[in-house]
Enzyme design. Structure first.
Site, PDB file in Angstrom:
ATOM      1  N   PHE A 117       0.858  -1.188   0.000  1.00 60.75           N
ATOM      2  CA  PHE A 117       0.000   0.000   0.000  1.00 60.75           C
ATOM      3  C   PHE A 117       0.892   1.234   0.000  1.00 60.75           C
ATOM      4  CE2 PHE A 117      -4.685   0.386   1.246  1.00 60.75           C
ATOM      5  CZ  PHE A 117      -5.085  -0.611   0.383  1.00 60.75           C
ATOM      6  N   GLN A 230      -8.263  14.547   3.557  1.00 60.64           N
ATOM      7  CA  GLN A 230      -7.655  13.649   2.566  1.00 60.64           C
ATOM      8  C   GLN A 230      -8.531  13.503   1.331  1.00 60.64           C
ATOM      9  OE1 GLN A 230      -6.877   9.089   3.012  1.00 60.64           O
ATOM     10  NE2 GLN A 230      -4.911  10.146   3.285  1.00 60.64           N
ATOM     11  N   HIS A 232      -8.829  11.110  -1.843  1.00 61.28           N
ATOM     12  CA  HIS A 232      -8.353   9.837  -2.375  1.00 61.28           C
ATOM     13  C   HIS A 232      -8.021  10.029  -3.843  1.00 61.28           C
ATOM     14  CE1 HIS A 232      -8.001   5.593  -3.298  1.00 61.28           C
ATOM     15  NE2 HIS A 232      -8.057   5.337  -2.006  1.00 61.28           N
ATOM     16  N   LEU A 242     -15.379   4.873  -4.513  1.00 55.69           N
ATOM     17  CA  LEU A 242     -13.979   4.542  -4.230  1.00 55.69           C
ATOM     18  C   LEU A 242     -13.474   3.401  -5.110  1.00 55.69           C
ATOM     19  CD1 LEU A 242     -11.456   4.831  -2.374  1.00 55.69           C
ATOM     20  CD2 LEU A 242     -12.520   3.124  -0.884  1.00 55.69           C
ATOM     21  N   GLU A 245      -7.070   1.636  -3.131  1.00 52.98           N
ATOM     22  CA  GLU A 245      -5.624   1.701  -3.302  1.00 52.98           C
ATOM     23  C   GLU A 245      -5.042   0.315  -3.568  1.00 52.98           C
ATOM     24  OE1 GLU A 245      -2.009   3.287  -0.480  1.00 52.98           O
ATOM     25  OE2 GLU A 245      -3.807   4.524  -0.702  1.00 52.98           O
ATOM     26  N   ARG A 276      -1.147   9.118  -0.374  1.00 55.21           N
ATOM     27  CA  ARG A 276      -2.328   9.578  -1.094  1.00 55.21           C
ATOM     28  C   ARG A 276      -2.298  11.056  -1.435  1.00 55.21           C
ATOM     29  NH1 ARG A 276      -6.994   6.110   2.123  1.00 55.21           N
ATOM     30  NH2 ARG A 276      -6.435   4.106   1.177  1.00 55.21           N
ATOM     31  N   HIS A 341     -12.119  12.045   0.809  1.00 54.11           N
ATOM     32  CA  HIS A 341     -12.190  10.659   1.260  1.00 54.11           C
ATOM     33  C   HIS A 341     -12.181  10.501   2.779  1.00 54.11           C
ATOM     34  CE1 HIS A 341     -11.621   6.346   1.114  1.00 54.11           C
ATOM     35  NE2 HIS A 341     -10.474   6.424   1.776  1.00 54.11           N
ATOM     36  N   ARG A 376      -3.129  10.553   6.131  1.00 50.57           N
ATOM     37  CA  ARG A 376      -3.273   9.162   6.580  1.00 50.57           C
ATOM     38  C   ARG A 376      -2.769   8.199   5.524  1.00 50.57           C
ATOM     39  NH1 ARG A 376      -6.800   5.169   5.492  1.00 50.57           N
ATOM     40  NH2 ARG A 376      -8.402   6.458   4.487  1.00 50.57           N
TER      41      ARG A 376
END
Length: 565
Positions: A117, A230, A232, A242, A245, A276, A341, A376
């Site tokens: 990730f 954040q 995304h 969504l 990721e 991100r 996000h 994050r």
């Protein structure tokens, strides 16, 4: 009146984790705006982080390396004591979830599978195909049903009753009956999720108005680091659903209209698996420079992964593309664009999930411990929800077992319920001068256009002024029906004031913070400024608007350095 020892508001992962870990023998209740299995946790796809070392490339992983990646990813705004606690607890928490029955994907030999990730030095994201949030939520809900926990579904909490630094309970609107319910509680835990619907383009569920954060703020509980929002990088163009990721973790490419993997220009080492904030800005920059498609999106290309891998590792993404995008990612690239996000900021709590108000706790996305700082990492939100949900349940239980009830609690919650009923009567008795939905959609557009991925003094100041104008117009609104059962206009009327508060705090914090850090990118201050801004923003409610103060970041072993990927 309803009465319980501990009332948990929110039926998602943080709320259910709190309920599961509350002390036996206490009277526990969960209040949820929707059925718990419709909580937004169910939409989480890619995975949950823990340094298990199961992946062949992750044998040398450790909680210390996980903590470093988290702190570096946060652009050094995370409190390092909190990040270390999160990463230490991750490993036993994953095995606890496994033993509760979570059906994780497996490597040969039966160990929990892990995938790469963004922002991670090792593949440490545990997953269940691309439906990780769904299986976690179902498992915890099933386990909670086996406990003696009361559930109140389709109840909207409208007021938090706080007096003299202590929490006494809540007021709720029962959508089914239309009644206003006073709720007496010896401790309250908020696990109400984020505020994504304050923005026009968001991956969040339609229920995510963020009113839990606003409720706490109005009750005198500070908010922390709300300017850090954040975006995304990959949401499905046109729908903003969504696209995990995990699609990039499995090897997906980001492609511009020249056919180039453009992340080589922004994060040459990490490429598509940069954090991100970096990937979202890269995509938006490509679009603004004319290298997007139709001036709106770029492609996420999975075709080279092959049908077998997509069907096994990303079946949910394929379904989303088929049903909502009209394309098959096995054969065509996916059009994607950034969308709001996650909230790194939230209700100010410490590492025991306790707020400055006695008897009030918060966990999950509505809270800010702070483990995410300015950005994050993917896979850390589900982890935070279950770890700090558990801590909140334990902390609230300890408080209830050691504290004494107060005689005035019943009177205070009844008074708060009576005040809400009077407010509803006032809305019903006057003639409306507008429509709350028009104001709602205008707010979302303001936030997207002026308080989005790229920020600047002029637009931020304009946004603050426009939010003030919307607040003035809001006070002129009225309700158009006196039938209060399942009355969505009433729900929006009650929540919209909290949305205005949240938008104001985000915008004022962003205007004040004259630097770029993590998700907060100022075009007019494009550098991180540790000398002046290595500190948390604390926002407190006043009738004239938020009062901002600042607090030092807790630094242990990881000194701030330039963030490169």
């Amino acid at each position: 009146m309803v009465e319980h020892d501990i009332v948990i508001v929110g039926g998602g992962l943080a709320g259910l984790s709190a309920a599961l870990n509350a002390a036996p023998g206490l009277d526990i209740a969960v209040i949820s705006k929707v059925h718990p299995l419709r909580s937004h946790s169910v939409a989480a796809q890619g995975g949950i982080n823990a340094a298990l070392g199961n992946h062949p490339e992750g044998r040398d992983d450790s909680w210390e390396r996980h903590a470093f990646d988290t702190i570096k990813g946060s652009d050094y705004l995370a409190d390092q004591t909190a990040a270390e606690l999160l990463c230490q607890q991750a490993i036993p928490m994953l095995y606890e979830l496994e033993h509760l029955g979570v059906p994780f994907s497996r490597f040969p030999g039966g160990v929990i599978a892990q995938r790469p990730f963004g922002g991670a030095g090792f593949p440490r994201t545990c997953y269940a195909a691309d439906r990780t949030g769904l299986v976690l939520l179902h498992t915890l809900y099933e386990q909670t049903l086996s406990k003696d926990v009361h559930f109140y579904e389709e109840w909207l909490v409208t007021n938090l009753v706080v007096r003299d630094g202590r929490c006494y309970g809540l007021v709720a609107y029962d959508l089914q009956s239309g009644e206003i319910i006073p709720i007496k509680a010896r401790a309250v835990i908020f696990a109400t999720g984020g505020y994504g619907r304050v923005y026009q383009k968001s991956t969040n569920a339609l229920i995510n108005f963020g009113s839990g954060i606003g409720l706490a703020y109005r009750a005198g509980i500070p908010l922390k680091d709300m300017e850090f929002v954040q975006f995304h990088p990959t949401s499905l163009y046109g729908k903003n659903i969504l696209i995990t990721e995990g699609a990039r973790g499995e090897g997906g490419y980001l492609i511009n209209n020249q056919g180039k993997r453009f992340m080589a220009d922004y994060a040459p080492s990490a490429m598509e698996l940069a954090p991100r904030d970096i990937v979202a800005r890269a995509i938006q920059t490509e679009i603004q420079k004319g290298r997007g498609f139709e001036g709106e999106y770029v492609y996420l290309d999975l075709r080279h992964l092959g049908k077998e891998k997509i069907m096994k590792r990303l079946p949910g993404i394929r379904e989303i593309c088929l049903y909502f995008g009209g394309l098959d990612p096995i054969e065509e690239p996916i059009p994607i664009q950034p969308a709001q996000h996650y909230s790194m900021g939230g209700i100010d709590v410490n590492e025991k999930a306790a707020s400055p108000v006695e008897g009030f706790y918060a966990a999950g996305e509505c809270s800010c411990v702070s483990v995410h700082g300015a950005n994050r990492l993917g896979g850390n939100s589900l982890l935070e929800a279950v770890v700090f949900g558990k801590i909140a349940g334990l902390s609230a239980s300890e408080y209830v077992q050691e504290s004494q009830g107060e005689d005035r609690a019943a009177r205070l919650v009844n008074e708060a319920a009576a005040q809400l009923k009077e407010r509803i009567n006032q809305w019903l008795s006057k003639e409306s001068r507008g429509n709350v939905y028009q104001l709602f959609h205008r707010l979302k557009k303001i936030m997207m256009e002026k308080v989005g991925i790229f920020r600047e003094k002029g637009p931020l100041a304009e946004a603050l002024e426009e939010i003030g104008e919307l607040r003035h117009r809001y006070h002129q609104l009225a309700l158009r029906s006196d039938c209060l059962q399942f009355y969505q206009e009433l729900v929006t009327m009650m929540e919209f004031e909290y949305m205005l508060d949240i938008a104001e705090v985000i915008t004022k914090g962003a205007l004040a913070r004259e630097e770029t850090r993590g998700s907060h990118f100022r075009l007019d201050f494009p550098r991180r400024d540790d000398q002046n801004w290595l500190k948390h923003t604390i926002a407190e409610f006043t009738p004239k608007g938020p009062r901002l103060t600042y607090r030092p970041v807790k630094i242990t072993r990881y000194q701030p350095q330039e963030r490169k990927y």
